[in-house]
Design a protein around this motif. Structure first.
Motif, PDB file in Angstrom:
ATOM      1  N   ALA A 115       0.832  -1.204   0.000  1.00 35.49           N
ATOM      2  CA  ALA A 115       0.000   0.000   0.000  1.00 35.49           C
ATOM      3  C   ALA A 115       0.865   1.251   0.000  1.00 35.49           C
ATOM      4  N   THR A 116       1.980   1.216   0.716  1.00 30.28           N
ATOM      5  CA  THR A 116       2.878   2.370   0.741  1.00 30.28           C
ATOM      6  C   THR A 116       3.561   2.548  -0.605  1.00 30.28           C
ATOM      7  N   ALA A 117       3.907   1.440  -1.261  1.00 26.78           N
ATOM      8  CA  ALA A 117       4.491   1.526  -2.601  1.00 26.78           C
ATOM      9  C   ALA A 117       3.498   2.167  -3.564  1.00 26.78           C
ATOM     10  N   LEU A 118       2.239   1.775  -3.451  1.00 23.96           N
ATOM     11  CA  LEU A 118       1.214   2.364  -4.305  1.00 23.96           C
ATOM     12  C   LEU A 118       1.038   3.844  -3.987  1.00 23.96           C
ATOM     13  N   ALA A 119       1.089   4.189  -2.693  1.00 27.45           N
ATOM     14  CA  ALA A 119       0.944   5.584  -2.275  1.00 27.45           C
ATOM     15  C   ALA A 119       2.096   6.451  -2.769  1.00 27.45           C
ATOM     16  N   ALA A 120       3.206   5.819  -3.137  1.00 28.81           N
ATOM     17  CA  ALA A 120       4.377   6.555  -3.607  1.00 28.81           C
ATOM     18  C   ALA A 120       4.317   6.880  -5.095  1.00 28.81           C
ATOM     19  N   LEU A 121       3.334   6.349  -5.792  1.00 28.09           N
ATOM     20  CA  LEU A 121       3.212   6.603  -7.225  1.00 28.09           C
ATOM     21  C   LEU A 121       2.538   7.949  -7.487  1.00 28.09           C
ATOM     22  N   ALA A 122       2.818   8.519  -8.656  1.00 24.03           N
ATOM     23  CA  ALA A 122       2.175   9.779  -9.024  1.00 24.03           C
ATOM     24  C   ALA A 122       0.660   9.600  -9.092  1.00 24.03           C
ATOM     25  N   ASP A 123       0.233   8.408  -9.494  1.00 26.43           N
ATOM     26  CA  ASP A 123      -1.187   8.068  -9.491  1.00 26.43           C
ATOM     27  C   ASP A 123      -1.384   6.900  -8.537  1.00 26.43           C
ATOM     28  N   PRO A 124      -1.738   7.177  -7.277  1.00 31.96           N
ATOM     29  CA  PRO A 124      -1.886   6.112  -6.279  1.00 31.96           C
ATOM     30  C   PRO A 124      -3.282   5.497  -6.252  1.00 31.96           C
ATOM     31  N   GLU A 125      -4.082   5.771  -7.252  1.00 34.22           N
ATOM     32  CA  GLU A 125      -5.452   5.248  -7.252  1.00 34.22           C
ATOM     33  C   GLU A 125      -5.454   3.726  -7.310  1.00 34.22           C
ATOM     34  N   LEU A 126      -6.310   3.126  -6.509  1.00 37.18           N
ATOM     35  CA  LEU A 126      -6.499   1.676  -6.510  1.00 37.18           C
ATOM     36  C   LEU A 126      -7.556   1.372  -7.563  1.00 37.18           C
ATOM     37  N   LYS A 127      -7.119   0.932  -8.710  1.00 36.12           N
ATOM     38  CA  LYS A 127      -8.028   0.733  -9.837  1.00 36.12           C
ATOM     39  C   LYS A 127      -8.716  -0.631  -9.735  1.00 36.12           C
ATOM     40  N   PRO A 128      -9.977  -0.721 -10.144  1.00 32.90           N
ATOM     41  CA  PRO A 128     -10.724  -1.980 -10.029  1.00 32.90           C
ATOM     42  C   PRO A 128     -10.311  -2.983 -11.100  1.00 32.90           C
ATOM     43  N   ILE A 129      -9.350  -3.838 -10.746  1.00 29.72           N
ATOM     44  CA  ILE A 129      -8.873  -4.838 -11.707  1.00 29.72           C
ATOM     45  C   ILE A 129      -9.149  -6.266 -11.242  1.00 29.72           C
ATOM     46  N   ASP A 130      -9.653  -6.418 -10.011  1.00 33.64           N
ATOM     47  CA  ASP A 130     -10.085  -7.720  -9.504  1.00 33.64           C
ATOM     48  C   ASP A 130     -11.057  -7.476  -8.358  1.00 33.64           C
ATOM     49  N   GLN A 131     -11.518  -8.530  -7.700  1.00 30.01           N
ATOM     50  CA  GLN A 131     -12.509  -8.366  -6.630  1.00 30.01           C
ATOM     51  C   GLN A 131     -11.998  -7.530  -5.469  1.00 30.01           C
ATOM     52  N   ASN A 132     -10.741  -7.765  -5.076  1.00 25.62           N
ATOM     53  CA  ASN A 132     -10.217  -7.049  -3.920  1.00 25.62           C
ATOM     54  C   ASN A 132     -10.018  -5.569  -4.198  1.00 25.62           C
ATOM     55  N   THR A 133      -9.498  -5.239  -5.373  1.00 31.20           N
ATOM     56  CA  THR A 133      -9.327  -3.821  -5.697  1.00 31.20           C
ATOM     57  C   THR A 133     -10.685  -3.146  -5.874  1.00 31.20           C
ATOM     58  N   ALA A 134     -11.645  -3.859  -6.448  1.00 31.30           N
ATOM     59  CA  ALA A 134     -12.977  -3.293  -6.658  1.00 31.30           C
ATOM     60  C   ALA A 134     -13.714  -3.072  -5.337  1.00 31.30           C
ATOM     61  N   ARG A 135     -13.311  -3.766  -4.305  1.00 31.61           N
ATOM     62  CA  ARG A 135     -13.915  -3.573  -2.970  1.00 31.61           C
ATOM     63  C   ARG A 135     -13.865  -2.096  -2.572  1.00 31.61           C
ATOM     64  N   TYR A 191      -6.569  -5.214   5.972  1.00 34.47           N
ATOM     65  CA  TYR A 191      -6.155  -6.501   5.402  1.00 34.47           C
ATOM     66  C   TYR A 191      -6.402  -6.528   3.899  1.00 34.47           C
ATOM     67  N   PHE A 192      -7.614  -6.169   3.490  1.00 38.18           N
ATOM     68  CA  PHE A 192      -7.934  -6.225   2.066  1.00 38.18           C
ATOM     69  C   PHE A 192      -7.292  -5.081   1.287  1.00 38.18           C
ATOM     70  N   LEU A 193      -7.041  -3.960   1.938  1.00 38.81           N
ATOM     71  CA  LEU A 193      -6.350  -2.863   1.263  1.00 38.81           C
ATOM     72  C   LEU A 193      -4.930  -3.281   0.881  1.00 38.81           C
ATOM     73  N   GLU A 194      -4.238  -3.929   1.814  1.00 41.10           N
ATOM     74  CA  GLU A 194      -2.879  -4.369   1.514  1.00 41.10           C
ATOM     75  C   GLU A 194      -2.881  -5.469   0.463  1.00 41.10           C
ATOM     76  N   ARG A 195      -3.855  -6.384   0.524  1.00 45.95           N
ATOM     77  CA  ARG A 195      -3.977  -7.422  -0.508  1.00 45.95           C
ATOM     78  C   ARG A 195      -4.246  -6.795  -1.872  1.00 45.95           C
ATOM     79  N   ALA A 196      -5.142  -5.809  -1.897  1.00 45.36           N
ATOM     80  CA  ALA A 196      -5.473  -5.145  -3.153  1.00 45.36           C
ATOM     81  C   ALA A 196      -4.273  -4.387  -3.707  1.00 45.36           C
ATOM     82  N   ALA A 197      -3.537  -3.718  -2.825  1.00 41.45           N
ATOM     83  CA  ALA A 197      -2.355  -2.976  -3.262  1.00 41.45           C
ATOM     84  C   ALA A 197      -1.288  -3.932  -3.811  1.00 41.45           C
TER      85      ALA A 197
END
Length: 252
Positions: A115-135, A191-197
């Motif tokens: 999740a921190t790696a994702l937060a470090a991106l210029a675009d940290p959006e969690l895009k809906p690409i599977d069930q966990n990210t779509a949550r 838990y699911f945020l880290e799995r999704a990230a």
């Protein structure tokens, strides 16, 4: 003056909250989400959220017990003179949010790897690409206004505005924060945020184009998760059962 209450109350409701929060600290270590002796979890005790439990300064998550948690008052700045006082950033963030956001009864703030790696991106959006990210579709706030380690209550109030009516903040250049009515629900979100990230970072690592769900499908999937909301309590209860078998000292 020091902390609001040096000796923990044995009020049944508060004690159960202490036990659950202590379990969350221990479980975060098992999940490898902790970071040295930093990061903080907290839980509101009073109806207005101004009195809340939080871990003492620089105590490793693996050692935290229910009785170690400090009962703080966000309107009593004298706590910061106490030797066990939380660091300034924790006081600012957690005190500000608890006092301002009614549904934020429990706050879990960490810098977990994916999740921190994702937060470090210029675009940290969690895009809906599977069930966990779509949550988390349309259910997560993104903060891109990081200004360094929090130094005052104004930052906590700013983050409270960023959180709004959502339960999760992706904190750009920083980490994540999950807010929920109970420890079990906040832990499940984390838990699911880290799995999704993790899924997001792995998908990015392929260099291939992401297969992003259309709005209708992503929203349908996110709503579908709401039917499984009670699973958070079952999951957390069973994780505590595992702790009970290996090291029940978190309950002390």
């Amino acid at each position: 003056m020091s902390v609001t209450q040096l000796k923990p109350s044995r009020d049944a409701t508060e004690w159960q909250l202490r036990v659950d929060l202590a379990a969350a600290f221990r479980l975060a270590v098992q999940m490898n989400w902790h970071e040295a002796v930093g990061n903080h979890f907290s839980a509101a005790v009073s109806p207005d959220g101004k009195k809340f439990l939080m871990n003492p300064k620089w105590k490793h998550f693996s050692l935290i017990r229910a009785s170690d948690l400090l009962l703080l008052d966000s309107e009593d700045d004298s706590i910061m003179q106490h030797p066990d006082a939380p660091d300034t950033s924790a006081w600012a963030i957690h005190g500000g949010i608890h006092a301002s956001v009614a549904h934020a009864r429990v706050l879990l703030h960490l810098h977990p790897p994916y999740a921190t790696a994702l937060a470090a991106l210029a675009d940290p959006e969690l895009k809906p690409i599977d069930q966990n990210t779509a949550r988390f579709y349309n259910r997560i706030s993104v903060d891109l206004a990081y200004s360094g380690i929090a130094e005052n209550k104004a930052e906590g109030q700013r983050l409270a505005r960023v959180l709004g009516n959502k339960r999760t903040i992706m904190m750009g250049n920083h980490g994540v924060l999950c807010a929920a009515p109970t420890v079990a629900e906040a832990f499940e979100d984390l838990y699911f945020l880290e799995r999704a990230a993790q899924t997001m970072i792995l998908a990015y690592s392929t260099g291939q184009k992401l297969n992003i769900m259309p709005h209708e499908l992503a929203e349908k999937t996110a709503r579908g998760w709401e039917d499984y909301a009670d699973s958070a309590f079952a999951h957390f209860d069973q994780l505590k059962q595992q702790l009970d078998r290996t090291d029940p000292s978190y309950k002390e």
